[in-house]
Structure formats: structure tokens, C-alpha cells
Design a protein around this motif. Structure first.
Motif, PDB file in Angstrom:
ATOM      1  N   CYS A  92       0.706  -1.367   0.218  1.00 16.96           N
ATOM      2  CA  CYS A  92      -0.283   0.089   0.522  1.00 16.96           C
ATOM      3  C   CYS A  92       0.944   1.168  -0.348  1.00 16.96           C
ATOM      4  O   CYS A  92       1.097   1.951   1.314  1.00 16.96           O
ATOM      5  CB  CYS A  92      -1.388  -0.309   1.211  1.00 16.96           C
ATOM      6  N   PRO A  93       1.995   1.755  -1.109  1.00 19.46           N
ATOM      7  CA  PRO A  93       2.173   3.000  -0.618  1.00 19.46           C
ATOM      8  C   PRO A  93       2.554   3.305  -1.521  1.00 19.46           C
ATOM      9  O   PRO A  93       0.778   4.113  -2.412  1.00 19.46           O
ATOM     10  CB  PRO A  93       3.272   2.251  -2.231  1.00 19.46           C
ATOM     11  N   GLU A  94       2.461   5.105  -0.826  1.00 17.98           N
ATOM     12  CA  GLU A  94       1.868   5.916  -1.030  1.00 17.98           C
ATOM     13  C   GLU A  94       2.559   6.974  -2.007  1.00 17.98           C
ATOM     14  O   GLU A  94       1.820   7.609  -2.649  1.00 17.98           O
ATOM     15  CB  GLU A  94       1.729   6.995  -0.178  1.00 17.98           C
ATOM     16  N   GLY A  95       3.234   6.506  -2.712  1.00 14.72           N
ATOM     17  CA  GLY A  95       4.204   6.691  -3.915  1.00 14.72           C
ATOM     18  C   GLY A  95       5.050   5.368  -4.372  1.00 14.72           C
ATOM     19  O   GLY A  95       5.588   4.049  -3.999  1.00 14.72           O
ATOM     20  N   ILE A  96       5.297   5.722  -5.661  1.00 16.04           N
ATOM     21  CA  ILE A  96       5.606   4.981  -6.034  1.00 16.04           C
ATOM     22  C   ILE A  96       6.800   5.485  -7.173  1.00 16.04           C
ATOM     23  O   ILE A  96       6.630   6.141  -8.034  1.00 16.04           O
ATOM     24  CB  ILE A  96       5.107   3.734  -6.471  1.00 16.04           C
ATOM     25  N   LEU A  97       8.240   4.999  -7.240  1.00 11.86           N
ATOM     26  CA  LEU A  97       9.171   5.214  -8.808  1.00 11.86           C
ATOM     27  C   LEU A  97       9.420   4.117  -9.773  1.00 11.86           C
ATOM     28  O   LEU A  97       9.896   2.967  -9.341  1.00 11.86           O
ATOM     29  CB  LEU A  97      10.687   5.650  -8.068  1.00 11.86           C
ATOM     30  N   ILE A  98       8.957   4.564 -10.852  1.00 15.41           N
ATOM     31  CA  ILE A  98       9.049   3.075 -11.864  1.00 15.41           C
ATOM     32  C   ILE A  98       9.862   3.656 -12.672  1.00 15.41           C
ATOM     33  O   ILE A  98      10.097   4.669 -13.619  1.00 15.41           O
ATOM     34  CB  ILE A  98       7.514   2.725 -12.192  1.00 15.41           C
ATOM     35  N   HIS A  99      10.803   2.252 -12.736  1.00 16.49           N
ATOM     36  CA  HIS A  99      11.925   2.725 -13.510  1.00 16.49           C
ATOM     37  C   HIS A  99      11.978   1.825 -14.560  1.00 16.49           C
ATOM     38  O   HIS A  99      12.757   0.658 -14.723  1.00 16.49           O
ATOM     39  CB  HIS A  99      13.655   3.152 -13.092  1.00 16.49           C
ATOM     40  N   LEU A 100      11.214   1.231 -15.401  1.00 20.05           N
ATOM     41  CA  LEU A 100      11.059  -0.033 -16.505  1.00 20.05           C
ATOM     42  C   LEU A 100      11.666   0.927 -17.865  1.00 20.05           C
ATOM     43  O   LEU A 100      11.299   1.476 -18.485  1.00 20.05           O
ATOM     44  CB  LEU A 100       9.848  -0.086 -16.181  1.00 20.05           C
ATOM     45  N   GLY A 101      12.019  -0.388 -18.851  1.00 19.07           N
ATOM     46  CA  GLY A 101      12.410  -0.085 -20.321  1.00 19.07           C
ATOM     47  C   GLY A 101      13.512  -1.228 -20.586  1.00 19.07           C
ATOM     48  O   GLY A 101      13.419  -1.112 -21.886  1.00 19.07           O
ATOM     49  N   ALA A 102      14.069  -0.949 -19.494  1.00 19.04           N
ATOM     50  CA  ALA A 102      15.924  -1.728 -20.018  1.00 19.04           C
ATOM     51  C   ALA A 102      15.874  -2.821 -21.075  1.00 19.04           C
ATOM     52  O   ALA A 102      15.969  -3.082 -21.428  1.00 19.04           O
ATOM     53  CB  ALA A 102      16.912  -1.627 -19.147  1.00 19.04           C
ATOM     54  N   ALA A 103      14.573  -4.020 -19.845  1.00 14.75           N
ATOM     55  CA  ALA A 103      14.474  -4.502 -21.138  1.00 14.75           C
ATOM     56  C   ALA A 103      13.617  -4.969 -21.968  1.00 14.75           C
ATOM     57  O   ALA A 103      13.406  -6.295 -22.271  1.00 14.75           O
ATOM     58  CB  ALA A 103      14.139  -6.409 -19.598  1.00 14.75           C
ATOM     59  N   ASP A 104      13.035  -3.893 -22.602  1.00 11.11           N
ATOM     60  CA  ASP A 104      12.568  -4.694 -23.347  1.00 11.11           C
ATOM     61  C   ASP A 104      12.491  -3.048 -24.659  1.00 11.11           C
ATOM     62  O   ASP A 104      11.483  -2.877 -25.392  1.00 11.11           O
ATOM     63  CB  ASP A 104      10.701  -3.703 -23.474  1.00 11.11           C
ATOM     64  N   LEU A 105      13.802  -2.892 -25.516  1.00 10.55           N
ATOM     65  CA  LEU A 105      14.345  -2.234 -25.703  1.00 10.55           C
ATOM     66  C   LEU A 105      13.955  -3.170 -27.640  1.00 10.55           C
ATOM     67  O   LEU A 105      14.471  -2.813 -28.307  1.00 10.55           O
ATOM     68  CB  LEU A 105      16.179  -2.349 -25.709  1.00 10.55           C
ATOM     69  N   ASP A 106      14.339  -4.534 -27.502  1.00  7.71           N
ATOM     70  CA  ASP A 106      13.688  -4.932 -28.639  1.00  7.71           C
ATOM     71  C   ASP A 106      11.741  -4.844 -28.944  1.00  7.71           C
ATOM     72  O   ASP A 106      11.295  -4.854 -29.919  1.00  7.71           O
ATOM     73  CB  ASP A 106      14.270  -6.966 -28.856  1.00  7.71           C
ATOM     74  N   LEU A 107      11.643  -5.518 -28.163  1.00  7.46           N
ATOM     75  CA  LEU A 107      10.521  -4.724 -27.882  1.00  7.46           C
ATOM     76  C   LEU A 107       9.168  -4.089 -28.498  1.00  7.46           C
ATOM     77  O   LEU A 107       8.866  -3.239 -29.253  1.00  7.46           O
ATOM     78  CB  LEU A 107       9.383  -4.673 -26.704  1.00  7.46           C
ATOM     79  N   PHE A 108      10.004  -2.662 -27.584  1.00  7.91           N
ATOM     80  CA  PHE A 108       9.631  -1.674 -28.169  1.00  7.91           C
ATOM     81  C   PHE A 108      10.737  -1.184 -29.302  1.00  7.91           C
ATOM     82  O   PHE A 108       9.282  -0.031 -30.035  1.00  7.91           O
ATOM     83  CB  PHE A 108      10.469   0.027 -26.891  1.00  7.91           C
ATOM     84  N   LYS A 109      11.314  -1.214 -30.412  1.00 11.53           N
ATOM     85  CA  LYS A 109      11.526  -1.097 -30.974  1.00 11.53           C
ATOM     86  C   LYS A 109      10.884  -1.612 -32.331  1.00 11.53           C
ATOM     87  O   LYS A 109      10.734  -1.265 -33.452  1.00 11.53           O
ATOM     88  CB  LYS A 109      13.116  -1.504 -31.420  1.00 11.53           C
ATOM     89  N   ASN A 110      10.593  -2.659 -32.300  1.00 14.06           N
ATOM     90  CA  ASN A 110       9.290  -3.995 -32.936  1.00 14.06           C
ATOM     91  C   ASN A 110       8.255  -3.621 -32.997  1.00 14.06           C
ATOM     92  O   ASN A 110       7.320  -2.987 -33.734  1.00 14.06           O
ATOM     93  CB  ASN A 110       9.391  -5.378 -32.974  1.00 14.06           C
ATOM     94  N   ALA A 111       7.909  -2.975 -31.617  1.00  5.29           N
ATOM     95  CA  ALA A 111       6.183  -3.009 -31.439  1.00  5.29           C
ATOM     96  C   ALA A 111       5.995  -2.342 -30.163  1.00  5.29           C
ATOM     97  O   ALA A 111       5.834  -1.943 -29.436  1.00  5.29           O
ATOM     98  CB  ALA A 111       4.893  -4.336 -31.188  1.00  5.29           C
TER      99      ALA A 111
END
Length: 205
Positions: A69-88
Motif C-alpha cells: 500500500c505505498p503512497e508513492g512509487i518510482l517506476i524505472h522500467l524499459g531497459a529489458a524492453d528495447l527489442d519490444l519497443f523497437k518492433n512494437a
């Protein structure tokens, strides 16, 4: 997504904390030590996963972070998704927005900040992904932290100022929790100085 250790640790966490939710690099950030060093007036927990894809992020949130039940969240995602992002890139965007929707459904008042990826080598895919993350932050009413700002910041000087304020007896002014972007600046200035070189080397191998 099952993470037994996090589920066990969650039984000992405090509610209304701030959580770092990221991937491989983020797992190595010593958030408890940094929170203590900078005299945070709230608990800061690390709930990051090795090579976490945005496609698995919502399950990770539901199993390992939502119970805190956090009142704040820092999200740092995408480093594992470079191929996904490039293609879709539309799939990347859709998964990211679904994650944010799940967080807001759990608690509409949760503070959320999205953190860009390091792009030391001016990689075009990372550059474009960061533009998308910033646009998602804007459209979903989240804060956005440009991680490049971390390398320009002097954490030692800031820590001295915080200690000086406490010594003058102005603790009342510090009851308000720090903005998420200030927390991100502390965490990723540490990562930039101590972890980035090894992370980039591992990613290149």
C-alpha cells in the motif's frame, strides 16, 4: 510473477511508504541506506526485479508491491524492453499504461513518478523510448524524472544542507514528504556514480 522474498518482506513493511519499482540496475540501489543518510521522514523500499519486462510489470505490482500500500512509487522500467519497443512501441505503451491504471485503481491518490532510461551512448531506441515514457507521464498525470539530471547533482552538498536544517531545529518544515523527483535524484545519482558502468558493461555482453 512470484517473488517469495518480497512477499515475505512485505509482512514487515510499513504502510504509506515509497517504493522503487525497477529492473536489474535498480535492484542494486541501497535504498534503505540512502534514505537513512538523507534523513527521509518515511520508509523507502526497493521492489525491483532482474530483467523485468513491462509485459510482466503489472503482475509484479499486484503480487509484490500492492500489498505494501505505498503512497508513492518510482517506476524505472524499459531497459529489458528495447527489442519490444523497437518492433512494437504500441505494445510497450499499452503495457505501461495498463500498469499505471492498475496502480491508480488500487489507490487513486498514489503519487507516481516515471524515470527515463540512461542513454550514455545516444542510442536511438532509448531516445525514442524516453520520449514515449515522458509522454505517458504527461497523459497519465504522473511526475517525470529525466535520469540524466542525476549526474549533474551534488548529493554531498544536499546532505549537508539537510543536516544543517535539522540542527537549527526546523524539523517541522520536514514533515512533508519529499517530491518523488527529489527521491529519484538521490537514488540515481548514487547509481550513476557507483553502478552504471558495470550495468552498461553487462548489457553490452
Amino acid at each position: 510473477m512470484k517473488a517469495v522474498n518480497y512477499e515475505w518482506l512485505n509482512s514487515m513493511t510499513e504502510k504509506n511508504s515509497v517504493v522503487l519499482f525497477g529492473g536489474t540496475l535498480d535492484k542494486s540501489i541501497p535504498v534503505s541506506e540512502l534514505a537513512q543518510s538523507f534523513e527521509f521522514n518515511f520508509k523507502l523500499y526497493n521492489r525491483s526485479f532482474t530483467n523485468l519486462s513491462i509485459k510482466d510489470a503489472q503482475a509484479a505490482w499486484e503480487n509484490c508491491i500492492e500489498p505494501v500500500c505505498p503512497e508513492g512509487i518510482l517506476i524505472h522500467l524499459g531497459a529489458a524492453d528495447l527489442d519490444l519497443f523497437k518492433n512494437a512501441p504500441e505494445v510497450f505503451d499499452s503495457c505501461y499504461i495498463s500498469l499505471l491504471s492498475a496502480i491508480r485503481k488500487s489507490n487513486p491518490k498514489t503519487r507516481i513518478a516515471l524515470v527515463s532510461l540512461y542513454n550514455e551512448n545516444a542510442n536511438k531506441t532509448i531516445f525514442d523510448m524516453n520520449r514515449h515514457i515522458k509522454a505517458i507521464a504527461s497523459s497519465e498525470s504522473c511526475d517525470f524524472f529525466n535520469i540524466d539530471n542525476a549526474k549533474l547533482w551534488n548529493p554531498a552538498a544536499t546532505r549537508e544542507v539537510i543536516s544543517f536544517v535539522y540542527n537549527l531545529g526546523f524539523e517541522q518544515n520536514l514533515k512533508i514528504k519529499k517530491p518523488l523527483r527529489d527521491i529519484a535524484k538521490i537514488l540515481y545519482s548514487y547509481a550513476y556514480a557507483n553502478l552504471l558502468e558495470d550495468f552498461e558493461h553487462a548489457r553490452a555482453v
